[in-house]
Design a protein around this motif. Structure first.
Motif, short mmCIF file in Angstrom:
data_model
loop_
_atom_site.label_atom_id
_atom_site.label_comp_id
_atom_site.label_asym_id
_atom_site.label_seq_id
_atom_site.Cartn_x
_atom_site.Cartn_y
_atom_site.Cartn_z
N PHE A 163 0.66 -1.00 -0.11
CA PHE A 163 -0.13 -0.58 -0.37
C PHE A 163 0.96 1.55 -0.02
CE2 PHE A 163 -2.96 2.96 1.82
CZ PHE A 163 -4.26 2.96 1.46
N VAL A 164 2.07 1.05 0.60
CA VAL A 164 2.80 2.91 0.94
C VAL A 164 2.86 2.57 -0.02
CG1 VAL A 164 4.48 3.56 1.97
CG2 VAL A 164 3.78 2.83 3.28
N PHE A 165 4.49 1.68 -1.02
CA PHE A 165 4.61 1.35 -2.21
C PHE A 165 3.22 2.42 -3.09
CE2 PHE A 165 5.49 -0.06 -6.71
CZ PHE A 165 7.05 0.06 -6.55
N THR A 166 2.57 1.73 -3.32
CA THR A 166 1.38 2.08 -4.19
C THR A 166 1.09 3.18 -4.23
OG1 THR A 166 0.38 0.00 -4.47
CG2 THR A 166 -1.38 1.49 -4.87
N VAL A 167 0.93 4.25 -3.07
CA VAL A 167 0.68 5.29 -3.09
C VAL A 167 1.51 6.68 -2.95
CG1 VAL A 167 0.24 6.96 -0.87
CG2 VAL A 167 -1.27 4.92 -0.73
N ALA A 168 2.86 5.72 -2.54
CA ALA A 168 4.22 7.36 -3.06
C ALA A 168 3.88 7.11 -4.54
CB ALA A 168 5.27 5.99 -2.50
N MET A 169 4.18 5.83 -5.12
CA MET A 169 3.32 5.99 -6.85
C MET A 169 2.98 7.07 -6.94
SD MET A 169 6.79 4.21 -8.22
CE MET A 169 6.00 4.10 -9.50
N THR A 170 1.83 6.50 -6.58
CA THR A 170 0.75 7.33 -6.63
C THR A 170 1.04 9.29 -6.51
OG1 THR A 170 -1.37 5.60 -6.89
CG2 THR A 170 -2.26 8.25 -6.52
N ILE A 171 1.40 9.63 -5.49
CA ILE A 171 1.96 10.75 -4.99
C ILE A 171 2.95 11.53 -5.64
CG2 ILE A 171 2.84 12.17 -3.83
CD1 ILE A 171 1.75 10.77 -1.52
N TYR A 172 3.46 10.64 -6.86
CA TYR A 172 5.58 11.18 -7.51
C TYR A 172 4.66 11.45 -8.99
CZ TYR A 172 8.68 10.77 -10.65
OH TYR A 172 9.88 11.46 -11.95
N ASN A 173 3.11 10.41 -9.56
CA ASN A 173 3.01 11.09 -11.01
C ASN A 173 1.71 11.42 -10.94
OD1 ASN A 173 4.43 8.39 -12.13
ND2 ASN A 173 2.45 6.69 -11.17
N LEU A 174 0.79 12.08 -9.57
CA LEU A 174 0.33 12.87 -9.87
C LEU A 174 0.94 14.72 -9.70
CD1 LEU A 174 -2.45 13.56 -9.23
CD2 LEU A 174 -2.30 13.54 -6.88
#
Length: 647
Positions: A163-174
């Motif tokens: 979950f943390v990895f997924t959220v981190a990737m989302t924040i970076y892309n956003l």
């Protein structure tokens, strides 16, 4: 309006999006936790019959972890995609990147906590139910269900890492995209990059070629079998990815060569080509998951049925045990009392005389001869064999295809008697599984058998063979017999001479029901865990496809409005959507079913081919047919929801 009030307002306005994303995460936590309650149950793996099961469960465990990573990541991607426009609007109203980061972390943190709480609670309830069904089905009622701290920590840690990895990737892309691009995210459609019909054709050739080479070389290669298996499986996955990414470009180019076929379906071809290109990763995962589901259920179901048949051949007698003067010395009267059961009466009781001579040779400490009189052998084998006094029949208690000839028994034997050396030459070799007890026997005439007993020091024993009316109902009889023999052996204080066999395993009761239960224990758990993983995979594939359907409803609405303006009727658009959705729902599972058939063919070849194992083919056809039938219902449900939201 405060920051917390803003979050609450957004949650109320997007409650359907939040609820669906929350359910996806809870679903993933629940299934992973159910698996850990089995995989980390120390009491389960302490059972002797289940030795080695821990290693077997590593494969479905790795598959489950891979699915969880992809599933959570994709669910989060869809959730954020449907909310990018809201985030961008907040940024235009003055929200800084720091505030946006705080918003994303806060709402995702709350959702993660709620998902863990609900997933672990539901997992605890359903895991107990699943565990009870599993243990009752295989007869291991003595193993208790428990939830340990290690199970909770493992599930929580695995989920939080993903979950943390997924959220981190989302924040970076956003945060790395421009504001304009984010505002138009709901209208953005990926272009067909790297469109190449040639690569699509090569991908199909690669997929088919590696599947054929896998069938030819993966089995019967000795120590290199694992290497071939890994190489061609990797090639199949690579070919599958290339095929699904570019095969529609290849098929569209082929269709263009037939204008009468292509132009009435030009909207369908152009749309499905774009969707396949954008859904490559999902379609590859669905293909692999459907392949694993169909293959494992088919092969496991076949294996259980096949091993039951093999077990009957391997244990030709319902119950048997060795009786000597020192061990298992139960009287016939007491034995008959134990076996007297009106619901499961004794059918036959045979007693075979035998004699064991252990060679006293330091160079061959494990060399021995086991003799049996010819009359007893003919009675148990239904043969009419004749022998001369100086000859012996080499009886290998194994079917000919598995028989191994011991050279020291095949070249004649010499025994040191009381007065002279006793010599015998071999007459013939007889190979057939007749007794539960393994080993090789030398069949002598009754006269010579009695002579050896009198002139050679060894162990005289008898093999008690018992057959009842229903061997599957003989568990209670076997347990009572084992208990009584154990009591008698403990009461017999006479020591066995050191020259004779005193190993406990030699005196164990060999029963078909006990071997059957041991097989059912292991295979039953493997089958249930396989079904569990396969059910998870099926629901996972449906949810992944359904997520894609509902995430693109806005785009489909705009497409319908545009096509409606140029003359496309509602009926025609419904037909177009049905065809596109049908391709998405069935193309990948059908490919997965075909690949599962390749693996079925390959592993079936090791057992003589499908013609020799026709039940394996029936298992495959049943499981693949059942999978596709359920997929039809899933497709109809998704199509209904899509029509409701789009039209």
């Amino acid at each position: 309006m405060t920051f917390n009030q803003l979050i609450w307002k957004m949650a109320q306005g997007n409650k359907k999006k939040y609820i669906f994303y929350f359910l996806c995460n809870s679903f993933a936590v629940m299934f992973f936790f159910i698996f850990t309650t089995i995989y980390l149950n120390e009491a389960l793996f302490g059972v002797e019959e289940l030795e080695g099961l821990h290693d077997i469960l590593l494969i479905p465990g790795a598959a489950l972890l891979f699915f969880t990573v992809f599933f959570i990541n994709y669910a989060h991607k869809i959730f954020i995609k449907r909310r990018k426009k809201e985030f961008s609007l907040l940024m235009t109203l003055g929200m800084s990147n720091r505030d946006l980061l705080k918003l994303i972390l806060l709402e995702n943190g709350c959702l993660a906590i709620l998902a863990l709480a609900s997933g672990l609670t539901a997992g605890a309830i359903f895991s107990r139910l699943f565990f009870m069904l599993l243990m009752n089905s295989v007869g291991l009622k003595m193993i208790s269900f428990h939830i340990s701290f290690e199970m909770l920590v493992t599930t929580i840690t695995a989920y939080l890492i993903v979950f943390v990895f997924t959220v981190a990737m989302t924040i970076y892309n956003l945060l790395s995209k421009s504001l304009t691009e984010s505002l138009k995210s709901d209208r953005y459609v990926e272009n067909l990059k790297y469109r190449s019909p040639v690569i699509g054709g090569l991908g199909i050739i690669l997929l088919v070629g590696t599947a054929v080479l896998f069938y030819i070389t993966a089995i019967n290669q000795g120590q290199d079998s694992g290497t071939y298996f890994f190489i061609w499986t990797s090639g199949i996955i690579m070919g599958l990815y290339i095929t699904l990414s570019q095969c529609m470009s290849f098929l569209v180019d082929v269709a263009k060569r037939y204008p009468s076929f292509y132009f009435p379906r030009v909207l369908f071809f152009s749309s499905i080509e774009n969707k396949f290109r954008n859904l490559t990763s999902i379609l590859v995962l669905v293909s692999i998951m459907s392949m694993v589901t169909i293959f494992f259920t088919s092969f496991t179901f076949f294996l259980i049925k096949y091993q039951e048949k093999e077990l009957v051949d391997w244990y030709p007698n319902d119950i048997s045990f060795v009786r000597t003067e020192w061990k298992n010395n139960i009287s016939d009267e007491e034995l008959n009392r134990i076996l007297t059961n009106p619901n499961n009466p004794l059918i036959t009781h045979e007693e075979l005389r035998a004699f064991l001579y252990i060679v006293k040779d330091q160079n061959y400490p494990e060399l021995d001869y086991e003799f049996m009189p010819l009359s007893d052998f003919n009675r148990i084998s239904n043969e009419q064999i004749e022998l001369a006094d100086e000859e012996y029949l080499y009886f290998i208690n194994m079917d000919s295809e598995y028989a191994y000839v011991q050279e020291y028994l095949n070249n004649g034997i010499q025994l040191m008697g009381n007065a002279k050396v006793l010599e015998y030459s071999i007459d013939d070799i007889y190979s057939k599984r007749i007794l539960n007890e393994g080993g090789d026997y030398l069949i002598l005439t009754d006269k010579e058998f009695e002579r050896i007993k009198n002139e050679v020091t060894g162990l005289e024993y008898s093999i008690q063979i018992l057959n009842v009316q229903g061997w599957k109902d003989s568990a209670q009889i076997v347990e009572e017999l084992k208990s009584r023999l154990s009591t008698l052996n403990s009461e017999n204080l006479r020591e066995i001479p050191q020259s004779l066999v005193d190993a406990n395993y030699w005196y164990e009761v060999n029963s078909r029901i006990q071997a059957y239960n041991n097989t059912i224990f292991t295979n039953g758990i493997i089958f249930f865990v396989t079904i569990f993983i396969c059910v998870l995979f099926f629901f996972g594939t449906f949810i992944l496809l359904y997520l894609n359907v509902i995430s693109n409803t806005e785009e489909e609405k705009r497409r319908f409005q545009k096509l409606y303006k140029i003359g496309i009727t509602r009926k025609e658009f419904r037909l177009l959507l049905s065809r596109e959705l049908g391709m998405i729902f069935f193309f990948a599972p059908i490919i997965g079913s075909c690949l599962a058939f390749v693996y079925i063919l390959t592993f079936g070849k090791d057992g003589g081919g499908l013609l020799e194992n026709i039940s394996l083919l029936y298992s495959y056809l049943s499981m693949s047919g059942l999978y596709l039938i359920i997929q039809v219902y899933a497709y109809l449900y998704a199509r209904k929801k899509l029509f409701e939201q789009v039209m």
